[in-house]
Design an enzyme around this catalytic site. Structure first.
Site, PDB file in Angstrom:
ATOM      1  N   PRO A  14      -1.753  -4.030  -7.465  1.00  0.00           N
ATOM      2  CG  PRO A  14      -0.957  -2.117  -6.799  1.00  0.00           C
ATOM      3  CD  PRO A  14      -2.299  -2.913  -6.591  1.00  0.00           C
ATOM      4  CG  ASN A  15       4.071  -4.302  -8.479  1.00  0.00           C
ATOM      5  OD1 ASN A  15       4.266  -3.952  -9.580  1.00  0.00           O
ATOM      6  ND2 ASN A  15       3.871  -3.098  -7.537  1.00  0.00           N
ATOM      7  NE  ARG A  22       6.258  -7.654  -5.413  1.00  0.00           N
ATOM      8  CZ  ARG A  22       5.032  -7.011  -4.814  1.00  0.00           C
ATOM      9  NH1 ARG A  22       3.618  -7.648  -4.767  1.00  0.00           N
ATOM     10  NH2 ARG A  22       5.035  -5.991  -3.996  1.00  0.00           N
ATOM     11  CE1 TYR A  27       4.318  -9.791  -0.729  1.00  0.00           C
ATOM     12  CE2 TYR A  27       6.216  -9.074  -2.310  1.00  0.00           C
ATOM     13  CZ  TYR A  27       5.491  -8.765  -1.224  1.00  0.00           C
ATOM     14  OH  TYR A  27       5.302  -7.461  -0.906  1.00  0.00           O
ATOM     15  CG  ASN A  78      -2.902  -8.826  -1.461  1.00  0.00           C
ATOM     16  OD1 ASN A  78      -2.664  -7.674  -0.962  1.00  0.00           O
ATOM     17  ND2 ASN A  78      -2.117  -9.917  -1.502  1.00  0.00           N
ATOM     18  CB  ALA A  81       1.753  -0.709  -3.002  1.00  0.00           C
ATOM     19  CG  HIS A  84       0.528   0.044   2.545  1.00  0.00           C
ATOM     20  ND1 HIS A  84       0.286  -0.875   3.800  1.00  0.00           N
ATOM     21  CD2 HIS A  84       1.043  -0.787   1.931  1.00  0.00           C
ATOM     22  CE1 HIS A  84       0.709  -2.029   3.516  1.00  0.00           C
ATOM     23  NE2 HIS A  84       1.322  -2.005   2.580  1.00  0.00           N
ATOM     24  CG  ASP A  91     -13.366   7.284   0.554  1.00  0.00           C
ATOM     25  OD1 ASP A  91     -13.195   6.927   1.744  1.00  0.00           O
ATOM     26  OD2 ASP A  91     -13.016   8.373   0.119  1.00  0.00           O
ATOM     27  CD  GLU A 102      -6.401  -5.027   4.982  1.00  0.00           C
ATOM     28  OE1 GLU A 102      -7.101  -4.454   5.879  1.00  0.00           O
ATOM     29  OE2 GLU A 102      -5.198  -4.408   4.873  1.00  0.00           O
ATOM     30  CG  HIS A 104      -1.961  -7.911   3.407  1.00  0.00           C
ATOM     31  ND1 HIS A 104      -1.902  -6.936   2.541  1.00  0.00           N
ATOM     32  CD2 HIS A 104      -2.758  -7.379   4.229  1.00  0.00           C
ATOM     33  CE1 HIS A 104      -2.599  -6.023   2.365  1.00  0.00           C
ATOM     34  NE2 HIS A 104      -3.288  -5.944   3.847  1.00  0.00           N
ATOM     35  CG  LEU A 105       0.245 -13.124  -0.758  1.00  0.00           C
ATOM     36  CD1 LEU A 105       1.021 -12.658  -2.182  1.00  0.00           C
ATOM     37  CD2 LEU A 105       0.098 -14.667  -1.232  1.00  0.00           C
ATOM     38  NE  ARG A 111       7.365  -7.291   3.546  1.00  0.00           N
ATOM     39  CZ  ARG A 111       6.996  -7.194   2.056  1.00  0.00           C
ATOM     40  NH1 ARG A 111       5.644  -7.422   1.960  1.00  0.00           N
ATOM     41  NH2 ARG A 111       7.815  -6.643   1.428  1.00  0.00           N
ATOM     42  NE  ARG A 115       6.663  -3.508   2.424  1.00  0.00           N
ATOM     43  CZ  ARG A 115       6.375  -3.711   1.160  1.00  0.00           C
ATOM     44  NH1 ARG A 115       5.010  -3.341   0.493  1.00  0.00           N
ATOM     45  NH2 ARG A 115       7.399  -3.249   0.362  1.00  0.00           N
TER      46      ARG A 115
HETATM   47  C1  DQA Z   1       1.182  -7.216   0.139  1.00  0.00           C
HETATM   48  C2  DQA Z   1       1.930  -6.439   1.181  1.00  0.00           C
HETATM   49  C3  DQA Z   1       1.980  -4.917   0.655  1.00  0.00           C
HETATM   50  O1  DQA Z   1       2.649  -4.259   1.420  1.00  0.00           O
HETATM   51  C4  DQA Z   1       2.765  -4.955  -0.699  1.00  0.00           C
HETATM   52  O2  DQA Z   1       2.852  -3.640  -1.139  1.00  0.00           O
HETATM   53  C5  DQA Z   1       2.147  -6.055  -1.690  1.00  0.00           C
HETATM   54  C6  DQA Z   1       1.787  -7.457  -1.187  1.00  0.00           C
HETATM   55  C7  DQA Z   1       1.071  -8.663   0.657  1.00  0.00           C
HETATM   56  O3  DQA Z   1       0.220  -9.268   0.065  1.00  0.00           O
HETATM   57  O4  DQA Z   1       1.718  -9.138   1.702  1.00  0.00           O
HETATM   58  O5  DQA Z   1       2.276  -5.723  -2.898  1.00  0.00           O
HETATM   59  O6  DQA Z   1      -0.311  -6.922   0.115  1.00  0.00           O
END
Ligand code: DQA
Length: 151
Positions: A14-15, A22, A27, A78, A81, A84, A91, A102, A104-105, A111, A115
């Site tokens: 998401p997002n 954003r 990011y 990735n 959110a 978390h 699952d 996994e 993350h940017l 942070r 997170r």
């Molecule tokens: C994220 C880190 C997460 O905590 C956050 O909710 C994101 C992006 C990252 O790529 O750094 O949306 O996964």
């Protein structure tokens, strides 16, 4: 006979469709399409085909993970959110035999405290966090080593 390239599924949660606009201080300035183009280029060099999924919906991501079984050789996720708190995504990753990485940017450990915990990290092969979009490119290198596609 044409040999099929192994396919890697890249999942953006998401997002992440808002990348570029954003919180660029966290990011970066690249859009998701630009990041995906970089991932595709690197995948190509490593001899992989790549498929992308971006969704703001948990169930859609669960479906994509389930469908990877038998179709994809690796997953780079990735979960944003959902990382978390989504036990459903955790699952789904635990239910399949396709190795997942996994990413993350941002460095989630630098942070806010909420997170710092990932519910998926215990069911993935490993985690790469904090290298901007290079996190995805490093994950591709890791997948190449994992599945023996190193060139
Ligand atoms: C994220 C880190 C997460 O905590 C956050 O909710 C994101 C992006 C990252 O790529 O750094 O949306 O996964």
């Amino acid at each position: 006979m044409i040999e099929e390239k192994p396919c890697i599924l890249v999942i953006h949660g998401p997002n992440l469709n808002l990348l570029g606009k954003r919180e660029p201080n966290i990011y970066g300035n690249l859009t998701l399409d630009e990041i995906n183009a970089n991932i595709r280029g690197k995948a190509n060099n490593l001899g992989f085909a790549v498929e992308f999924v971006q969704s703001n919906h948990e169930g859609y991501i669960v479906d994509a993970i389930q469908q990877a079984e038998g179709n994809q050789k690796g997953i780079i996720i990735n979960a944003a959110a959902f990382t978390h708190y989504s036990i459903a995504i955790r699952d789904a990753l635990a239910a399949i035999s396709v190795p997942a990485i996994e990413v993350h940017l941002s460095n989630i450990y630098k942070r806010e405290e909420f997170r710092h915990h990932s519910v998926i990290s215990s069911v993935v092969y490993g985690q790469i966090s904090g290298f901007g979009y290079d996190s995805y490119l490093l994950a591709l290198e890791a997948v190449a080593r994992l599945i023996g596609n190193k060139r």
